[in-house]
Scaffold this active site. Structure first.
Site, mmCIF file in Angstrom:
data_model
loop_
_atom_site.group_PDB
_atom_site.id
_atom_site.type_symbol
_atom_site.label_atom_id
_atom_site.label_comp_id
_atom_site.label_asym_id
_atom_site.label_seq_id
_atom_site.Cartn_x
_atom_site.Cartn_y
_atom_site.Cartn_z
ATOM 1 N N TYR A 75 0.882 -1.228 -0.019
ATOM 2 C CA TYR A 75 -0.055 0.181 -0.057
ATOM 3 C C TYR A 75 1.010 1.186 -0.076
ATOM 4 C CZ TYR A 75 -3.892 3.239 0.995
ATOM 5 O OH TYR A 75 -4.834 4.196 0.674
ATOM 6 N N PHE A 127 -5.328 21.134 -23.959
ATOM 7 C CA PHE A 127 -6.011 19.795 -24.557
ATOM 8 C C PHE A 127 -7.279 19.823 -23.998
ATOM 9 C CE2 PHE A 127 -7.118 15.140 -23.998
ATOM 10 C CZ PHE A 127 -7.370 15.008 -25.059
ATOM 11 N N ASP A 128 -8.379 19.282 -24.525
ATOM 12 C CA ASP A 128 -9.794 19.474 -24.322
ATOM 13 C C ASP A 128 -10.084 19.214 -22.724
ATOM 14 O OD1 ASP A 128 -9.621 16.706 -24.423
ATOM 15 O OD2 ASP A 128 -11.466 16.509 -25.742
ATOM 16 N N ASP A 218 2.968 19.805 -20.972
ATOM 17 C CA ASP A 218 2.161 18.704 -20.839
ATOM 18 C C ASP A 218 2.484 17.790 -21.937
ATOM 19 O OD1 ASP A 218 0.072 16.756 -21.712
ATOM 20 O OD2 ASP A 218 -1.691 18.503 -21.907
ATOM 21 N N ALA A 220 2.479 14.858 -22.704
ATOM 22 C CA ALA A 220 2.008 13.393 -23.193
ATOM 23 C C ALA A 220 2.711 12.548 -24.239
ATOM 24 C CB ALA A 220 0.404 13.510 -23.577
ATOM 25 N N LYS A 261 0.079 7.686 -23.484
ATOM 26 C CA LYS A 261 0.553 7.912 -24.508
ATOM 27 C C LYS A 261 1.941 7.465 -24.683
ATOM 28 C CE LYS A 261 -3.382 10.331 -24.605
ATOM 29 N NZ LYS A 261 -3.585 11.598 -23.854
ATOM 30 N N HIS A 451 -18.928 15.656 -27.278
ATOM 31 C CA HIS A 451 -18.701 14.643 -28.281
ATOM 32 C C HIS A 451 -18.757 13.034 -27.540
ATOM 33 C CE1 HIS A 451 -14.766 15.733 -26.533
ATOM 34 N NE2 HIS A 451 -14.163 14.623 -26.921
HETATM 35 C C1 PLP Z 1 -4.499 12.577 -23.416
HETATM 36 C C2 PLP Z 1 -4.237 13.719 -23.056
HETATM 37 C C3 PLP Z 1 -4.468 14.463 -22.076
HETATM 38 C C4 PLP Z 1 -5.254 13.716 -20.780
HETATM 39 O O1 PLP Z 1 -4.688 12.394 -20.491
HETATM 40 P P1 PLP Z 1 -5.738 11.278 -20.089
HETATM 41 O O2 PLP Z 1 -4.878 10.351 -19.649
HETATM 42 O O3 PLP Z 1 -6.522 11.154 -21.227
HETATM 43 O O4 PLP Z 1 -6.636 11.711 -18.802
HETATM 44 C C5 PLP Z 1 -3.702 15.651 -21.576
HETATM 45 N N1 PLP Z 1 -3.185 16.133 -22.581
HETATM 46 C C6 PLP Z 1 -2.963 15.908 -23.591
HETATM 47 C C7 PLP Z 1 -1.872 16.581 -24.664
HETATM 48 C C8 PLP Z 1 -3.425 14.473 -24.105
HETATM 49 O O5 PLP Z 1 -3.208 14.101 -25.197
#
Ligand code: PLP
Length: 461
Positions: A75, A127-128, A218, A220, A261, A451
């Site tokens: 844990y 990002f959204d 960010d 990813a 990603k 969406h």
């Molecule tokens: C996918 C993504 C996120 C959010 O990540 P999740 O793992 O889907 O919650 C944030 N920023 C970018 C650029 C992304 O492609």
């Protein structure tokens, strides 16, 4: 490997296989109708080639699968946490590492800590989910992409860059104390998966630090971004991708990572920060929503596989294959007469549906019409990035998005070249009869991230 060969191959062999979802046309018609013409509602086993997203859809390596056995499920203080912490520290240079279940959890935690009414977050493009989390925390999110990012037909090496002049002007207009952070999204997912140059990142970092505003990456798709810097930016062609990635992180004060990603895992993420006070508060929010700070909503085995993925993703044979597969799809579509956002991005090809289906106005969702046609024709699943995702209002007061795109996102290490050849063949066939494709009508939707839940139907001729 010596690099004199022209053919770039998949740098792996396949050990476990999974069947594709073959269907017949009448079944697909029924499935799509039952899904309310929203491909998010289609059961995955009714999909032949799934280009919906590259998120959490990677194939793990045999070594990553071995990590699942190696994971420590304690844990608190699990060995797997320290493995991840060490990997992330070495890669990013950031002191504190907080695992989370996926990228948006890192966003929610960070925004809860630093955002609030009267604050504005500035980015090359949010990002959204990032935007949604900024807004949910009461702040505003403003995008400052370079102008060429929206010129879809014109290729450019670094269309993910931020408009540095606009950034400085905006910081002064808002006053630095009202800008809790600047976010650099690398690559820029919302505008074509385009990379950010090191030059621009350095410049943005200088502006941010001049005004004492933290710069958060960010990250990813940090590895894809790093490799595009290697390929495209003067001075980087001989540097290892790993070093380039480290340099990228060195200009920031922290990062949010969706490990779904470029960490090559099916679930996971982390928040890494230098600022001790931010981290203290972030831990409190983390404990409320994700769990103890050494597992952050994940199993020990997930942490272990994530650490391994962060290493594998920087192997240059992998990155060369990765970028080549996306380019290859882009080349094929271009040859078939399908307009794509130039150049193809790091993880996806974006079809310009507005240009491809000129006869369908934005209010009839040309992107969604193409998405439906791809599914009906061959069981291919893609996603609309246009007025269904970003447009506002309904019926009378419709406000279109600034683009009508269809994203074909390539899962990592999942499909082979013949899968891509097949997709190109399908597009060529659709291109011949594209004038017969009808627009879509929105029946039902929710205000945020609509969406995911919208229901639509085809317009009658
Ligand atoms: C996918 C993504 C996120 C959010 O990540 P999740 O793992 O889907 O919650 C944030 N920023 C970018 C650029 C992304 O492609």
């Amino acid at each position: 490997m010596d690099s004199s060969w022209k053919t770039i191959i998949e740098p792996f062999k396949i050990k476990a296989v999974e069947p594709l979802g073959f269907t017949q046309a009448p079944e697909r018609e029924r499935v799509l109708k039952d899904a309310g013409y929203n491909v998010f509602n289609i059961p995955a086993d009714k999909v032949l080639i799934d280009f919906l997203t590259d998120s959490g859809t990677s194939a793990m390596s045999s070594e990553q699968w071995a990590c699942l056995m190696r994971g420590d499920e304690s844990y608190a203080g699990a060995r797997s946490f320290f493995t991840l912490e060490k990997t992330v520290r070495e890669l990013t240079g950031y002191r504190h590492v907080l695992p989370v279940h996926q990228g948006r959890a890192a966003e929610r935690i960070l925004m809860t800590v630093v955002c609030g009414p009267g604050k504005t977050v500035l980015s090359n493009s949010h990002f959204d989910t990032t935007r949604a989390n900024v807004e949910a925390a009461g702040a505003s999110a403003v995008d400052l992409p370079v102008a060429e990012a929206l010129q879809f037909d014109l290729p450019g090496p670094f269309k993910g860059d931020m408009d540095a002049r606009a950034l400085e002007a905006k910081v002064r207009a808002l006053k630095p104390e009202n800008v809790p952070m600047i976010i650099m999204t690398m690559t820029n997912n919302s505008l074509g998966g385009q990379p950010v140059s090191m030059r621009n990142l350095r410049e943005v970092s200088e502006i941010a630090h001049h005004y004492r505003i933290p710069l958060i990456l960010d990250a990813a798709r940090f590895a894809e971004n790093a490799f595009m810097i290697k390929r495209r930016e003067p001075g980087y062609s001989k540097r290892p991708a790993r070093e380039i990635a480290k340099e990228m992180f060195s200009y920031g004060d922290g990062c949010m990572m969706s490990a779904k990603k470029d960490a090559l895992v099916n679930i996971g993420g982390f928040l890494a920060l230098n600022d001790a006070e931010w981290v203290r508060r972030a831990r409190e929010v983390l404990i409320l929503g994700e769990g103890f700070p050494t597992y952050g909503g994940l199993a020990g085995r997930d942490l272990e596989a994530m650490a391994r993925g962060l290493d594998e993703v920087l192997e240059e044979e992998y990155l060369a294959y990765r970028l080549r597969s996306v380019e290859y799809l882009g080349d094929g579509l271009r040859k078939a007469g399908v307009p794509v956002v130039e150049p193809p991005g790091g993880h996806a090809v974006y079809v310009n549906a507005k240009k491809f289906l000129e006869h369908i106005p934005p209010s009839s969702f040309p992107g969604q019409a193409l998405v439906c046609e791809l599914y009906l024709t061959a069981g291919i699943r893609a996603v609309e990035i246009g007025s269904l995702m970003f447009g506002e209002g309904q019926n009378g007061n419709f406000k279109p998005a600034r683009m009508e795109l269809v994203r074909l996102a390539l899962p990592r290490r999942v499909y082979t070249q013949s899968h891509i050849d097949f997709v190109v063949e399908v597009f060529a066939e659709i291109a011949k009869r594209k004038d017969l494709i009808r627009g879509m009508k929105l029946l039902e939707s929710s205000p945020r991230l609509r969406h995911f839940t919208a229901k639509l139907m085809p317009e009658v001729a």
